[in-house]
Design a protein around this motif. Structure first.
Motif, PDB file in Angstrom:
ATOM      1  N   ARG A 204       0.810  -1.218   0.000  1.00 56.92           N
ATOM      2  CA  ARG A 204       0.000   0.000   0.000  1.00 56.92           C
ATOM      3  C   ARG A 204       0.841   1.265   0.000  1.00 56.92           C
ATOM      4  O   ARG A 204       0.301   2.357  -0.240  1.00 56.92           O
ATOM      5  CB  ARG A 204      -0.959  -0.039   1.204  1.00 56.92           C
ATOM      6  N   LEU A 205       2.134   1.135   0.236  1.00 57.31           N
ATOM      7  CA  LEU A 205       2.990   2.317   0.190  1.00 57.31           C
ATOM      8  C   LEU A 205       3.113   2.880  -1.219  1.00 57.31           C
ATOM      9  O   LEU A 205       3.551   4.020  -1.397  1.00 57.31           O
ATOM     10  CB  LEU A 205       4.380   1.972   0.745  1.00 57.31           C
ATOM     11  N   LEU A 218      -0.621   5.941   6.084  1.00 50.58           N
ATOM     12  CA  LEU A 218       0.452   5.005   5.765  1.00 50.58           C
ATOM     13  C   LEU A 218       1.712   5.287   6.586  1.00 50.58           C
ATOM     14  O   LEU A 218       2.428   4.358   6.962  1.00 50.58           O
ATOM     15  CB  LEU A 218       0.758   5.038   4.273  1.00 50.58           C
ATOM     16  N   SER A 222       3.105   2.511   9.322  1.00 48.66           N
ATOM     17  CA  SER A 222       4.435   1.940   9.082  1.00 48.66           C
ATOM     18  C   SER A 222       5.372   2.101  10.273  1.00 48.66           C
ATOM     19  O   SER A 222       6.559   1.782  10.164  1.00 48.66           O
ATOM     20  CB  SER A 222       5.066   2.608   7.851  1.00 48.66           C
TER      21      SER A 222
END
Length: 351
Positions: A204-205, A218, A222
């Motif tokens: 998804r980054l 994000l 993370s």
């Protein structure tokens, strides 16, 4: 300092008793071992005592709770979803879901929904998907928080710990959510997933830069991967060291007693101005072996040579108990170790 379990004050219990036409409600709830009960135990005590004052018919009982819930907002109101969790009949799924959706607006149903998620994951996720598109931020948050596999205080969801992919469409639908309340939940949920399935978060980054809210989620999702020094994640956030970076003059309190405070300082020199993620790791002595924990100092632009100083408490906490022995301190920059030293921790001093 008051404890979280003390949110159920005498006044609150008396008001709830009045709302269910039970003048003796406070005395009934507080009988016996009330003082010894923890927060979740008090929630269950109140929910079960409500049973004797609410209509026997679940539909009528749920309707009454929905009616009075706005008068009891915030954390204490969690007793109403708890009642639904405990007393919803197996054939009242839809009515229970509707009640939990309505009640979460005033408190939270994130714990109560887990009974239903565990009972029928596919059916529940269909409901949660609908919630993720609600106009109400409390309901959208419930879609994320209620399906977190490792929700603090909540029942674990073993199937989603083993394979979180079924819940990803719900989280993806919330990646641009306007409400910070929702975004925090999504970030925490993804961070949970990162602990066992980092590849699903790393995928998804690729969405970084598509929307400010997505970037925020994000980044916070993370945090575990960043602390672990995951190369792909550091690179995704531009934390790749350029030129030459050095750490020197690392000094540390050589000896401290449990209950004391560790003080340390060091200098960072970089040949190129750049953003550096500066952290430190402590290898704590445990009953058996050691356990490392990483702490962030800063993540900012560093130019030339700069000094850093930090203090770390060694007081015993419910979440961390300290043991005597030789500990290790390591300075990390962009996930890599640059300097290491040792210090000794002794037994707590007694007066």
């Amino acid at each position: 300092m008051s404890l979280i379990k003390d949110v159920f004050t005498d006044d609150w219990l008396n008001r709830l008793g009045k709302a269910v036409q039970a003048p003796d409600f406070k005395d009934v709830v507080q009988q016996g071992d009330w003082e010894e009960l923890a927060f979740k135990q008090r929630v269950r005590r109140i929910a079960t005592e409500l049973k004797r004052y609410l209509p026997a018919d679940f539909e009528q009982a749920a309707t009454h709770l929905e009616t009075i819930a706005p008068e009891f907002p915030g954390l204490p109101g969690i007793v109403f979803p708890d009642y639904i969790e405990v007393y919803a009949p197996g054939d009242a799924w839809d009515r229970a879901m509707a009640a939990l959706e309505r009640l979460t607006r005033h408190s939270t149903s994130e714990f109560a929904v887990r009974r239903f998620l565990l009972a029928d994951q596919k059916r529940f996720l269909e409901v949660a998907t609908q919630w993720s598109h609600s106009n109400d931020e409390h309901i959208r948050r419930l879609a994320s928080e209620g399906t977190r596999p490792r929700l603090p205080w909540g029942q674990m969801i073993p199937s989603l710990i083993a394979d979180p992919r079924p819940v990803l469409p719900i989280l993806d639908a919330l990646l641009e959510d306007d409400a910070l309340y929702v975004r925090k939940s999504v970030a925490n949920h993804l961070n949970d997933i990162a602990k066992t399935h980092p590849e699903l978060v790393i995928e998804r980054l690729e969405r970084l830069g598509t929307h400010p809210h997505t970037d925020w989620i994000l980044r916070h999702a993370s945090r575990t991967l960043l602390k672990q020094g995951h190369r792909d994640v550091l690179k995704a956030f531009g934390l790749v060291t350029r030129g030459t970076v050095t750490v020197d003059e690392l000094t540390v309190t050589p000896t401290l007693a449990i209950g004391g405070e560790l003080a340390f300082s060091f200098h960072v020199t970089t040949t190129e101005p750049q953003v550096l993620r500066i952290e430190y790791a402590i290898d704590y002595v445990k009953k058996r072996g050691t356990s490392q924990k990483v702490f962030r100092i800063s993540e900012r632009q560093v130019t030339g040579r700069e000094a850093f100083a930090k203090r770390q408490s060694f007081r015993n906490l419910t979440t961390r108990v300290h043991y005597p022995g030789t500990h290790q301190l390591t300075i990390l920059i962009n996930g890599e170790a640059y300097a290491t030293t040792e210090f000794d921790v002794t037994k707590e001093e007694t007066i």
